[in-house]
Design a protein around this motif. Structure first.
Motif, PDB file in Angstrom:
ATOM      1  N   GLY A  24      -0.542   9.946   2.491  1.00 54.77           N
ATOM      2  CA  GLY A  24      -0.536   8.732   3.309  1.00 54.77           C
ATOM      3  C   GLY A  24       0.849   8.215   3.655  1.00 54.77           C
ATOM      4  N   CYS A  25       1.833   9.100   3.697  1.00 53.35           N
ATOM      5  CA  CYS A  25       3.203   8.678   4.003  1.00 53.35           C
ATOM      6  C   CYS A  25       3.298   8.217   5.462  1.00 53.35           C
ATOM      7  CB  CYS A  25       4.166   9.822   3.741  1.00 53.35           C
ATOM      8  SG  CYS A  25       5.899   9.391   4.040  1.00 53.35           S
ATOM      9  N   LYS A  26       3.934   7.034   5.704  1.00 55.41           N
ATOM     10  CA  LYS A  26       4.049   6.450   7.054  1.00 55.41           C
ATOM     11  C   LYS A  26       5.379   6.758   7.725  1.00 55.41           C
ATOM     12  CE  LYS A  26       0.083   4.336   6.554  1.00 55.41           C
ATOM     13  NZ  LYS A  26      -1.117   4.755   7.349  1.00 55.41           N
ATOM     14  N   ALA A  27       6.274   7.469   7.018  1.00 57.30           N
ATOM     15  CA  ALA A  27       7.595   7.752   7.576  1.00 57.30           C
ATOM     16  C   ALA A  27       7.460   8.564   8.864  1.00 57.30           C
ATOM     17  CB  ALA A  27       8.431   8.508   6.561  1.00 57.30           C
ATOM     18  N   LYS A  28       8.233   8.127   9.887  1.00 52.99           N
ATOM     19  CA  LYS A  28       8.180   8.845  11.150  1.00 52.99           C
ATOM     20  C   LYS A  28       9.342   8.432  12.041  1.00 52.99           C
ATOM     21  CE  LYS A  28       5.250   5.485  13.571  1.00 52.99           C
ATOM     22  NZ  LYS A  28       4.021   5.294  14.362  1.00 52.99           N
ATOM     23  N   VAL A  29       9.592   9.237  13.061  1.00 48.48           N
ATOM     24  CA  VAL A  29      10.551   8.901  14.094  1.00 48.48           C
ATOM     25  C   VAL A  29       9.947   9.341  15.420  1.00 48.48           C
ATOM     26  CG1 VAL A  29      11.803  11.080  13.781  1.00 48.48           C
ATOM     27  CG2 VAL A  29      12.925   9.164  14.948  1.00 48.48           C
ATOM     28  N   VAL A  30      10.006   8.429  16.422  1.00 45.27           N
ATOM     29  CA  VAL A  30       9.398   8.691  17.721  1.00 45.27           C
ATOM     30  C   VAL A  30      10.492   8.652  18.790  1.00 45.27           C
ATOM     31  CG1 VAL A  30       7.691   7.958  19.411  1.00 45.27           C
ATOM     32  CG2 VAL A  30       7.227   7.670  16.972  1.00 45.27           C
ATOM     33  N   PHE A  31      10.557   9.715  19.618  1.00 48.85           N
ATOM     34  CA  PHE A  31      11.528   9.791  20.709  1.00 48.85           C
ATOM     35  C   PHE A  31      10.800   9.773  22.045  1.00 48.85           C
ATOM     36  CE2 PHE A  31      13.494  11.936  17.119  1.00 48.85           C
ATOM     37  CZ  PHE A  31      14.778  11.403  17.113  1.00 48.85           C
ATOM     38  N   LYS A  32      11.492   9.275  23.045  1.00 50.19           N
ATOM     39  CA  LYS A  32      10.957   9.307  24.392  1.00 50.19           C
ATOM     40  C   LYS A  32      12.050   9.743  25.354  1.00 50.19           C
ATOM     41  CE  LYS A  32       8.678   6.596  27.975  1.00 50.19           C
ATOM     42  NZ  LYS A  32       8.145   5.280  28.389  1.00 50.19           N
ATOM     43  N   PHE A  33      11.686  10.699  26.217  1.00 44.81           N
ATOM     44  CA  PHE A  33      12.649  11.206  27.187  1.00 44.81           C
ATOM     45  C   PHE A  33      12.787  10.177  28.304  1.00 44.81           C
ATOM     46  CE2 PHE A  33      13.626  14.127  30.850  1.00 44.81           C
ATOM     47  CZ  PHE A  33      14.914  14.462  30.423  1.00 44.81           C
ATOM     48  N   ASP A  34      14.031   9.837  28.605  1.00 49.22           N
ATOM     49  CA  ASP A  34      14.232   8.799  29.616  1.00 49.22           C
ATOM     50  C   ASP A  34      14.194   9.339  31.041  1.00 49.22           C
ATOM     51  OD1 ASP A  34      16.594  10.158  29.900  1.00 49.22           O
ATOM     52  OD2 ASP A  34      17.875   8.567  29.097  1.00 49.22           O
ATOM     53  N   GLY A  35      14.027  10.651  31.171  1.00 54.80           N
ATOM     54  CA  GLY A  35      13.898  11.230  32.511  1.00 54.80           C
ATOM     55  C   GLY A  35      15.205  11.585  33.160  1.00 54.80           C
ATOM     56  N   LEU A  36      16.329  11.167  32.567  1.00 58.59           N
ATOM     57  CA  LEU A  36      17.630  11.440  33.180  1.00 58.59           C
ATOM     58  C   LEU A  36      18.603  12.133  32.224  1.00 58.59           C
ATOM     59  CD1 LEU A  36      18.129   8.086  35.149  1.00 58.59           C
ATOM     60  CD2 LEU A  36      17.491  10.309  36.088  1.00 58.59           C
ATOM     61  N   LYS A  37      19.041  11.407  31.225  1.00 54.43           N
ATOM     62  CA  LYS A  37      20.139  11.893  30.385  1.00 54.43           C
ATOM     63  C   LYS A  37      19.701  12.405  29.012  1.00 54.43           C
ATOM     64  CE  LYS A  37      23.544   8.837  32.514  1.00 54.43           C
ATOM     65  NZ  LYS A  37      24.545   7.764  32.296  1.00 54.43           N
ATOM     66  N   GLY A  38      18.655  11.875  28.462  1.00 54.92           N
ATOM     67  CA  GLY A  38      18.319  12.285  27.102  1.00 54.92           C
ATOM     68  C   GLY A  38      17.110  11.570  26.575  1.00 54.92           C
ATOM     69  N   TYR A  39      17.099  11.375  25.245  1.00 53.93           N
ATOM     70  CA  TYR A  39      15.969  10.766  24.555  1.00 53.93           C
ATOM     71  C   TYR A  39      16.375   9.426  23.965  1.00 53.93           C
ATOM     72  CZ  TYR A  39      13.677  15.323  24.846  1.00 53.93           C
ATOM     73  OH  TYR A  39      13.108  16.474  25.306  1.00 53.93           O
TER      74      TYR A  39
END
Length: 473
Positions: A24-39
């Motif tokens: 049940g570990c809640k640790a996480k990291v969420v990325f989103k691509f900005d469509g231009l330069k990176g995440y």
């Protein structure tokens, strides 16, 4: 409520113990691509509900346990040398320096080996036939044949490669045939046609697999063997299998069928130990008759009856049976037949089975068996190549000043030369000419042989026909 702990205990033994990595570990990291330069980081939760993996434990993470092409080739090549996944994994560790450097665990090695067997599955027989078809297209000298039953299941298969067929042309006068060895998960019998080469080493001419040891299968494989090799051997040596006894004369019209002495002699203790108190004395006397190459059939028969009478074995059923078939296994009846070294050799087929046993496992599929068979053949032929090299690069020590000995050293392989050298030495020091006489252009030499307790031999030389015959006195 009463609880029956005995029932609980017995049922728990049958239940497989399992573990779970879910916590049940809640640790996480969420990325989103900005469509231009990176995440961009949208969410980051740092807290863990479990301990992080230690440095020594990283190798066991699923992401770090990947079986690459190099690993798979190592497992495949190890299997050809009869190395299971466990041994292959340990070998990989030695190559890489440590288990952590392997890049996978033993479980991945075993799983991939299992997956290969599953992939072969029901296509096993079809794959081996396709393999032989490809080999036939690449080399016209490769020969194979097979048969299936009414349900389309493979029941017998035979093959011989170019080298095996060439070896038969040179060394195939006497062959040994045996079918006491099961080699695969289908319990098919391995039936090699074997002989001895000019180094007195095993040489395989052709092999087959049969589902049953019966007359029909033996007749089929003998007929295919003749079709492949074109000519019959002069002698075929087998054990006392009743089905072989009936099948051989059905197919072989010229070859003489001889029983393997090793198979017979190893039964003496088992059959006679209870009825003979002085077993060592009995074996010494009977061996002097059985193994002698100097006596004729009449001398053997008189000697056999004397030994049987001395030990009160005239009515022993097993010995009576052996005596009745004496012409099929006693050397005295084969004095004029070339046995190509098989007369005084222990069972060559038994030795061959022991050799192949180092390369095969009874759980093998047909495809795996053939791959390991090829590895075994490579080793056998590599040994022959090494002996050929050593014979051309070195010269044995001469024991006499005779040119005959030096010529023999150049003509024969090293193994055969030492036997010829022994005979040359014996003729110089162990034999003497008692007398020489001549009648009608035929010379008669009386020879005394010290090695055989002063036995006198008569050598008749007919100079007209250039023919020598030996006669015992």
């Amino acid at each position: 409520m009463d609880v029956d702990f005995d029932d609980f205990s017995s049922s728990s033994k049958k239940r497989r113990r399992t573990v779970s990595s879910r916590c049940g570990c809640k640790a996480k990291v969420v990325f989103k691509f900005d469509g231009l330069k990176g995440y961009n980081v949208l969410s980051f939760v740092e807290e863990h509900s479990h301990f992080l993996v230690s440095g020594s434990g990283k190798q066991f993470l699923k992401s770090n346990r990947v079986l690459g092409l190099a690993h798979k080739k190592l497992v495949f090549d190890g299997a050809k040398a009869n190395m299971g996944p466990n041994k292959t994994y340990n070998f990989a560790k030695e190559l890489c320096g440590s288990y952590s450097n392997v890049g996978a665990t033993c479980t991945e090695f075993k799983n991939w080996s299992r997956d290969v067997k599953l992939y072969i599955g029901d296509r096993d027989a079809q794959m081996i036939i396709e393999k032989f078809t490809d080999k036939k297209e690449m080399s016209d000298g490769f020969f194979y044949d097979y048969a299936v039953d009414e349900g389309g299941r493979l029941t017998r298969i035979f093959w011989a490669d170019v080298i095996g067929r060439k070896n038969y042309d040179v060394f195939g006068d006497v062959i040994s045939f045996d079918s006491t060895y099961s080699t695969n998960k289908y319990n098919m019998k391995f039936v090699p046609f074997t002989g001895l080469d000019n180094y007195k080493k095993r040489v395989v001419f052709a092999v087959g697999l049969i589902a049953k040891e019966d007359i029909d299968n033996y007749v089929w494989i003998f007929e295919v063997f003749i079709k492949c090799m074109i000519r019959e051997p002069k002698c075929i040596v087998t054990d006392q299998c009743p089905a072989m006894k009936q099948a051989i004369p059905t197919v072989f019209t010229e070859a003489r069928h001889r029983l393997c002495m090793w198979h017979i002699m190893k039964k003496f203790n088992q059959k006679l130990a209870k009825c003979i108190s002085k077993m060592d004395d009995f074996k010494r006397k009977i061996n002097a008759l059985i193994w002698s190459i100097d006596i004729d059939p009449a001398t053997f028969e008189v000697g056999w009856k004397d030994v049987m009478k001395e030990y009160k074995l005239e009515s022993n059923e097993w010995l009576c049976e052996l005596y009745n078939i004496r012409e099929s296994w006693i050397p005295a009846y084969y004095a004029d037949d070339p046995m190509a070294g098989l007369l005084r050799t222990t069972s060559i087929s038994e030795s061959e089975n022991s050799f192949f046993d180092k390369f095969n496992r009874r759980s093998d599929t047909l495809t795996e068996f053939y791959l390991r068979y090829e590895s075994a053949m490579e080793k056998q032929r590599h040994t022959n190549a090494r002996l050929n090299y050593e014979g051309t690069k070195t010269m044995p020590r001469m024991d006499t000043p005779l040119l005959l000995e030096r010529d023999a050293a150049e003509l024969y392989t090293r193994t055969m030369f030492y036997e010829v050298q022994s005979e040359i030495m014996s003729s110089c020091y162990d034999m003497s000419i008692n007398s020489i006489s001549e009648e009608d252009g035929v010379k008669i030499f009386s020879i005394k042989d010290k090695r055989r307790h002063g036995k006198i031999f008569e050598v008749i030389l007919n100079s007209v026909f250039q023919k020598e015959t030996w006669k015992n006195i």
